[in-house]
Design an enzyme around this catalytic site. Structure first.
Site, PDB file in Angstrom:
ATOM      1  N   GLY A 282     -30.063  -2.619  12.613  1.00  9.73           N
ATOM      2  CA  GLY A 282     -30.495  -1.685  13.648  1.00  9.73           C
ATOM      3  C   GLY A 282     -31.976  -1.378  13.617  1.00  9.73           C
ATOM      4  O   GLY A 282     -32.392  -0.274  13.929  1.00  9.73           O
TER       5      GLY A 282
ATOM      6  N   HIS B 287     -36.145  -9.042  14.660  1.00  9.83           N
ATOM      7  CA  HIS B 287     -35.432  -7.801  14.924  1.00  9.83           C
ATOM      8  C   HIS B 287     -33.979  -8.025  14.541  1.00  9.83           C
ATOM      9  O   HIS B 287     -33.339  -8.936  15.052  1.00  9.83           O
ATOM     10  CB  HIS B 287     -35.528  -7.442  16.412  1.00  9.83           C
ATOM     11  CG  HIS B 287     -34.825  -6.162  16.728  1.00  9.83           C
ATOM     12  ND1 HIS B 287     -35.477  -4.960  16.852  1.00  9.83           N
ATOM     13  CD2 HIS B 287     -33.511  -5.887  16.913  1.00  9.83           C
ATOM     14  CE1 HIS B 287     -34.593  -4.010  17.110  1.00  9.83           C
ATOM     15  NE2 HIS B 287     -33.398  -4.551  17.161  1.00  9.83           N
ATOM     16  N   CYS B 288     -33.492  -7.253  13.624  1.00  8.36           N
ATOM     17  CA  CYS B 288     -32.144  -7.481  13.129  1.00  8.36           C
ATOM     18  C   CYS B 288     -31.191  -6.427  13.659  1.00  8.36           C
ATOM     19  O   CYS B 288     -31.282  -5.257  13.282  1.00  8.36           O
ATOM     20  CB  CYS B 288     -32.144  -7.431  11.598  1.00  8.36           C
ATOM     21  SG  CYS B 288     -30.556  -7.877  10.886  1.00  8.36           S
ATOM     22  N   PRO B 289     -30.275  -6.788  14.532  1.00  7.72           N
ATOM     23  CA  PRO B 289     -29.339  -5.777  15.037  1.00  7.72           C
ATOM     24  C   PRO B 289     -28.365  -5.295  13.973  1.00  7.72           C
ATOM     25  O   PRO B 289     -27.873  -4.181  14.054  1.00  7.72           O
ATOM     26  CB  PRO B 289     -28.601  -6.503  16.163  1.00  7.72           C
ATOM     27  CG  PRO B 289     -28.831  -7.943  15.946  1.00  7.72           C
ATOM     28  CD  PRO B 289     -30.070  -8.092  15.158  1.00  7.72           C
TER      29      PRO B 289
END
Lengths: 495, 165
Positions: A201, A196-198
């Site tokens: 987003g 999950h890549c912030p």
């Protein structure tokens, strides 16, 4: 809140809809919606996602860092084009801003694609599927559970000679396909889950991995490009006027030049590093998830190898980047069908018993609605056109409710019995039910936790909710009939 | 007993849903989309084994075609990459084209083979490509068969439920 609200005057309907919005069963509101637009599926999507543009754009819930990414890229590139390009295009060649422009365009395109697209979310199981799976698991487990908690459910599969364990996802009620993982931040199972890549987003999974990779690759080129030419610019100017003078020359630019040089410098290292890492992952056909866990590393044993790899680097790269793009499975913009709930969560407790025949819907009436729907659905394309009368025919069924046993105990470890009308509730009920186990992991770059072994049951809660559900059901079922007769002919376009 | 032959129209008028059978995915080949060709016991009395297997094998073939990695898919991928993937806004991917074919095939099978036997296939795409859902309908007029069907499956379910508890 009258159940037969549809028969009242229009004003009453709307008024009661608004006033009892949170507590009434959602069966009532769709009924009133016969005068308004039916809901699209994204509006009741059970995961923790945000949707924009009427379901076309899908992102994770926390998007703050994504905006930061956007701002950094836009500001840095903007300053580059505004201040360095005029000088450089004169002095060296106008190809510089041209190439820079192309790179920038590519970066933005891939970033937006990565952030806005569906990473490969697996839709949650329908109640029928979930019930069927539960039954099969029960049969497989036999009576070994006895008094203690049943072991976590796994299935073993042999892929290319390697044994792979498929885990059961308690939230989505499915056995996860190989390489899929459940993202605790988005609360979805994602196929070929990478991480999950912030910064973008969103999760990075099967459907958007290539966009993600292209994004970081092109961003590496862009940052190196900008950094190099900023340095070139300063050098060229300092050759003319001396180094300090070059910096002083445009006092307004001085802080900018420093700032975005620094930004560039740090981002160059981190982004180039990340690109390198993902290049390695692609060439060995692994996901970040697998690499971090060491799923296929030799340290686990000499026999351990990656069963998904095609054997050579070139094929692996081509498969990851140029392979076919599978479609989104969650159909965000489709309209909700009147009967079958989109997911299995809250209804699970009720569906378990005698639920072998897909009487996973609570009573025969619902079952008939569903059956009518299925038949209509399948037949709808060339054949079927109308006859809401069908539903009324189907309805007066023997009133045996199969609710006698349900949700007495939730053996299989579902943490919460249904607390609200399961049938058409999708989001509200389920988010309450989402077990706490999914919540606690904060770290975002790494792989989120998968569902641990079955959480404890709440048998004490069930009799209460059972009666509540019965009550809600009797109210709701009448409306479901009304609503279904109206909506019975909305055909799912994908059939 | 009631004649078992139905058209889809008759099905909707007279049938009630008895149960659903789920044909699960076959992961032995990796993550490619393939379904198990094992014949579900619930369908024993309803359809010939060979017809069912042929349906599943054809579907598997379609999915294999959709996910095939070869010259044309590379071309499509490279072209898309070159246009920063904007081309997907106007062009349909190869996979989507095959999915349309699959949908048509399923509808065709339903009309010709499954509905006359009181069965209905659901497109796996609607179930997240996890299962092929086959709905089994009972005749209203053959109430004897439906009650026997329900009693057998509910006893099976009761047994299973008891085991789980």
């Amino acid at each position: 809140m009258t159940p037969g609200g549809g028969s009242g005057p229009m004003k009453d309907c709307e008024y009661s809809q608004i006033s009892t919005h949170s507590s009434s069963s959602p069966m009532e509101s769709p009924h009133k919606k016969k005068k308004s637009v039916p809901k699209r599926k994204w509006e009741v999507f059970p995961g923790r996602n945000k949707f924009f543009c009427n379901g076309r754009i899908m992102m994770a819930r926390q998007t703050g860092v994504f905006y930061l990414t956007l701002v950094l890229i836009l500001v840095t590139s903007g300053l580059f084009f505004a201040f360095d390009c005029p000088y450089l295009s004169e002095k060296i060649t106008p190809a510089i801003p041209a190439i820079g422009g192309i790179l920038f365009f590519f970066v933005m395109g891939t970033l937006l694609r990565t952030s806005f697209s569906d990473p490969g979310v697996l839709p949650r199981a329908t109640p029928d599927e979930a019930a069927d799976l539960e039954r099969q698991i029960d049969i497989a487990n036999g009576s070994s559970s006895g008094g203690y908690r049943p072991p976590p459910r796994t299935k073993e599969v042999i892929i290319n000679g390697q044994t792979v364990k498929l885990k059961y996802c308690f939230t989505c009620k499915i056995f996860r396909p190989p390489r899929a993982s459940h993202c605790s931040l988005c609360d979805n199972c994602v196929e070929r889950f990478d991480h999950h890549c912030p910064w973008v987003g969103n999760c990075v999974g099967k459907r958007n991995y290539r966009f993600f990779y292209m994004f970081i690759l092109s961003l590496s080129f862009l940052t190196v490009f900008i950094f190099a030419f900023v340095i070139t610019h300063v050098i060229l100017r300092s050759q003319q006027t001396g180094f300090l003078n070059a910096l002083k020359d445009s006092p307004a630019r001085y802080p900018f030049t420093e700032t975005y040089s620094v930004v560039c410098f740090f981002s160059v290292w981190s982004i180039v590093g990340l690109s390198g890492f993902h290049t390695y992952l692609i060439s060995s056909n692994q996901t970040t998830n697998e690499d971090i866990k060491g799923s296929w590393s030799n340290k686990r044993g000499k026999e351990n190898y990656n069963p998904y790899s095609y054997g050579n680097i070139f094929t692996n790269c081509c498969a990851a980047l140029c392979g076919p793009l599978s479609p989104s499975l969650i159909d965000r913009r489709g309209f909700i069908q009147p009967d079958t709930p989109q997911l299995a969560g809250p209804s699970n407790g009720i569906t378990m018993y005698g639920a072998t025949q897909s009487q996973s819907n609570m009573c025969d009436q619902d079952q008939c609605i569903q059956s009518t729907k299925f038949v209509l659905q399948a037949a709808a394309t060339p054949l079927l056109q109308s006859e809401p009368s069908i539903t009324s025919e189907e309805l007066p069924l023997p009133g045996k409710t199969s609710l006698s046993g349900p949700c007495a105990t939730l053996t299989l470890g579902q943490p919460t019995p249904p607390s609200s009308m399961p049938n058409l509730t999708s989001d509200s009920g389920l988010t309450d039910i989402i077990p706490l186990k999914e919540e606690h992991e904060g770290h975002q770059f790494l792989t989120p936790e998968e569902a641990p072994s079955p959480p404890g049951m709440l048998p004490s809660g069930s009799p209460i909710t059972h009666s509540h559900t019965m009550h809600v059901l009797s109210l709701a079922s009448q409306d479901s009939l009304h609503e279904d007769s109206v909506r019975g002919l909305v055909k799912l376009s994908s059939v | 007993p009631c004649p078992q032959v139905h058209s889809l129209q008759e099905l909707r008028r007279s049938a009630s849903l008895a149960t659903k059978v789920f044909v699960q995915r076959d992961y032995s080949d990796g993550t490619t989309c393939q379904f198990q060709t094992k014949f579900p016991p619930e369908l024993e009395s309803r359809i010939e084994r060979q017809l069912f297997e042929e349906t599943v094998k054809t579907l598997n073939g379609f999915y294999a075609e959709a996910e095939k990695i070869g010259g044309s898919s590379y071309l499509e991928g490279c072209l898309a990459c070159a246009t920063a993937y904007f081309i997907f806004l106007c062009m349909e991917t190869h996979y989507e084209k095959v999915l349309k074919k699959i949908s048509k095939y399923i509808q065709d099978q339903n009309e010709k083979i499954y509905a006359p036997r009181g069965l209905l296939l659901t497109d796996p795409l609607e179930r997240g490509m996890r299962v092929i859902e086959i709905s089994i309908y009972e005749d209203r007029c053959s109430s004897g068969s439906s009650s026997s069907g329900s009693s057998s499956s509910s006893s099976g379910g009761g047994g299973g439920g008891a085991g789980g508890r």
